[in-house]
Design a protein around this motif. Sequence first.
Motif, PDB file in Angstrom:
ATOM      1  N   VAL A 189       0.832  -1.206   0.000  1.00  0.00           N
ATOM      2  CA  VAL A 189       0.000   0.000   0.000  1.00  0.00           C
ATOM      3  C   VAL A 189       0.866   1.255   0.000  1.00  0.00           C
ATOM      4  O   VAL A 189       0.549   2.241  -0.690  1.00  0.00           O
ATOM      5  N   GLN A 190       1.964   1.243   0.745  1.00  0.00           N
ATOM      6  CA  GLN A 190       2.862   2.392   0.732  1.00  0.00           C
ATOM      7  C   GLN A 190       3.467   2.585  -0.661  1.00  0.00           C
ATOM      8  O   GLN A 190       3.511   3.705  -1.186  1.00  0.00           O
ATOM      9  N   GLU A 224      -5.394  -3.689  -8.117  1.00  0.00           N
ATOM     10  CA  GLU A 224      -6.628  -4.053  -8.808  1.00  0.00           C
ATOM     11  C   GLU A 224      -7.875  -3.522  -8.110  1.00  0.00           C
ATOM     12  O   GLU A 224      -8.851  -3.141  -8.753  1.00  0.00           O
ATOM     13  N   ASN A 225      -7.848  -3.511  -6.776  1.00  0.00           N
ATOM     14  CA  ASN A 225      -9.055  -3.202  -6.018  1.00  0.00           C
ATOM     15  C   ASN A 225      -9.079  -1.820  -5.375  1.00  0.00           C
ATOM     16  O   ASN A 225     -10.146  -1.370  -4.953  1.00  0.00           O
ATOM     17  N   ARG A 226      -7.935  -1.154  -5.264  1.00  0.00           N
ATOM     18  CA  ARG A 226      -7.894   0.105  -4.535  1.00  0.00           C
ATOM     19  C   ARG A 226      -7.307   1.279  -5.314  1.00  0.00           C
ATOM     20  O   ARG A 226      -7.534   2.434  -4.936  1.00  0.00           O
ATOM     21  N   ALA A 227      -6.571   1.044  -6.396  1.00  0.00           N
ATOM     22  CA  ALA A 227      -5.914   2.153  -7.099  1.00  0.00           C
ATOM     23  C   ALA A 227      -6.909   3.206  -7.565  1.00  0.00           C
ATOM     24  O   ALA A 227      -6.696   4.414  -7.380  1.00  0.00           O
ATOM     25  N   VAL A 241      -8.037   1.946   9.216  1.00  0.00           N
ATOM     26  CA  VAL A 241      -6.690   2.282   9.656  1.00  0.00           C
ATOM     27  C   VAL A 241      -6.478   1.893  11.119  1.00  0.00           C
ATOM     28  O   VAL A 241      -5.420   1.369  11.485  1.00  0.00           O
ATOM     29  N   ASP A 242      -7.467   2.126  11.972  1.00  0.00           N
ATOM     30  CA  ASP A 242      -7.333   1.760  13.388  1.00  0.00           C
ATOM     31  C   ASP A 242      -7.018   0.268  13.545  1.00  0.00           C
ATOM     32  O   ASP A 242      -6.184  -0.121  14.385  1.00  0.00           O
ATOM     33  N   TRP A 243      -7.692  -0.559  12.754  1.00  0.00           N
ATOM     34  CA  TRP A 243      -7.474  -1.997  12.858  1.00  0.00           C
ATOM     35  C   TRP A 243      -6.107  -2.374  12.279  1.00  0.00           C
ATOM     36  O   TRP A 243      -5.436  -3.274  12.798  1.00  0.00           O
ATOM     37  N   MET A 244      -5.695  -1.686  11.229  1.00  0.00           N
ATOM     38  CA  MET A 244      -4.380  -1.964  10.665  1.00  0.00           C
ATOM     39  C   MET A 244      -3.290  -1.619  11.674  1.00  0.00           C
ATOM     40  O   MET A 244      -2.311  -2.369  11.833  1.00  0.00           O
ATOM     41  N   SER A 286      -6.101   2.059   2.359  1.00  0.00           N
ATOM     42  CA  SER A 286      -5.592   2.731   1.163  1.00  0.00           C
ATOM     43  C   SER A 286      -5.525   4.245   1.336  1.00  0.00           C
ATOM     44  O   SER A 286      -4.928   4.944   0.512  1.00  0.00           O
ATOM     45  N   SER A 287      -6.112   4.750   2.430  1.00  0.00           N
ATOM     46  CA  SER A 287      -6.044   6.190   2.721  1.00  0.00           C
ATOM     47  C   SER A 287      -4.629   6.636   3.033  1.00  0.00           C
ATOM     48  O   SER A 287      -4.380   7.825   3.243  1.00  0.00           O
TER      49      SER A 287
END
Length: 294
Positions: A189-190, A224-227, A241-244, A286-287
């Motif tokens: 993701v980064q 594929e799913n977030r770009a 994000v909190d869960w990540m 992805s944020s």
Amino acid sequence: MANVAFIGLGVMGYPMAGHLARAGHNVTVYNRTGAKAEQWLEDYSDAEGVELFAAPTPAGAAADADVVFACVGADKDVAEVCVGEGGAFTAMKAGAVFVDHTTASAECARVMAAAAKEAGVGFVDAPVSGGEAGAVNGVLTVMCGGDAVAFAEAEPIMQAYAKSVKLLGEAGSGQLAKMVNQICIAGVVQGLSEALHFAMEAGLDAKAVVDVISKGAAQSWQMENRASTMIDGEFDFGFAVDWMRKDLGIVLSEATSMGVSLPLTALVDQFYCDVQKMGGNRQDTSSLIRRFRG
């Protein structure tokens, strides 16, 4: 058909328990908020040929179950529903199996496996990957640790909501595998965030670029799913994000205890901290691109 229980009806557990009912198993559910359990009974009341119940405690849900599934928040929640007051282990019948889908520490899995053995029941740590969409669509990846006999009992039932279920070793192995999964996701993701930012700053049509490079070596699930939604600045879905950060905290703690250096993972964890400070706690992972795009 089996008698099963499902403890924890959050964004993952709710549809997972539903898949069990649709697959023809009798299901007893428990949720800390009882109204959620009652809503689940209503939503799946059309499941044919099965009996569905809600119980007031984990023990009540687990009493008659062949396999008890749980998907709760963190280590302390796992301990509470397993060995706390009214915990499942106090009521499970001999030879039954407890499957924990929570993303927790490997140590938690080992401690609960020992407690389960003392109680005369099996235990499988089985964290999942695939997010809410994977749970809803029944295509989760399940990484398991524990006794082979207990796994063999639970694995066919887990197929109701999974596309892949694999035993990877002794208790704790499932949680360790989930940590590997989260390390990979953090880095991807980064990298994708930086790549899309670069493309847009270069004046390229970022979506067109993604369409081309996604056919080659740069392809990933995230691409594929977030770009597309990352380019559009849309993040109100998916894994928060909190869960990540909770998961990466588990990863980094485990790595420290092992004496393993994870510099990229530690850096991305801090980048997610930046996103939290921007108010993105509940936004999709992805944020991460917001650090570049605002």
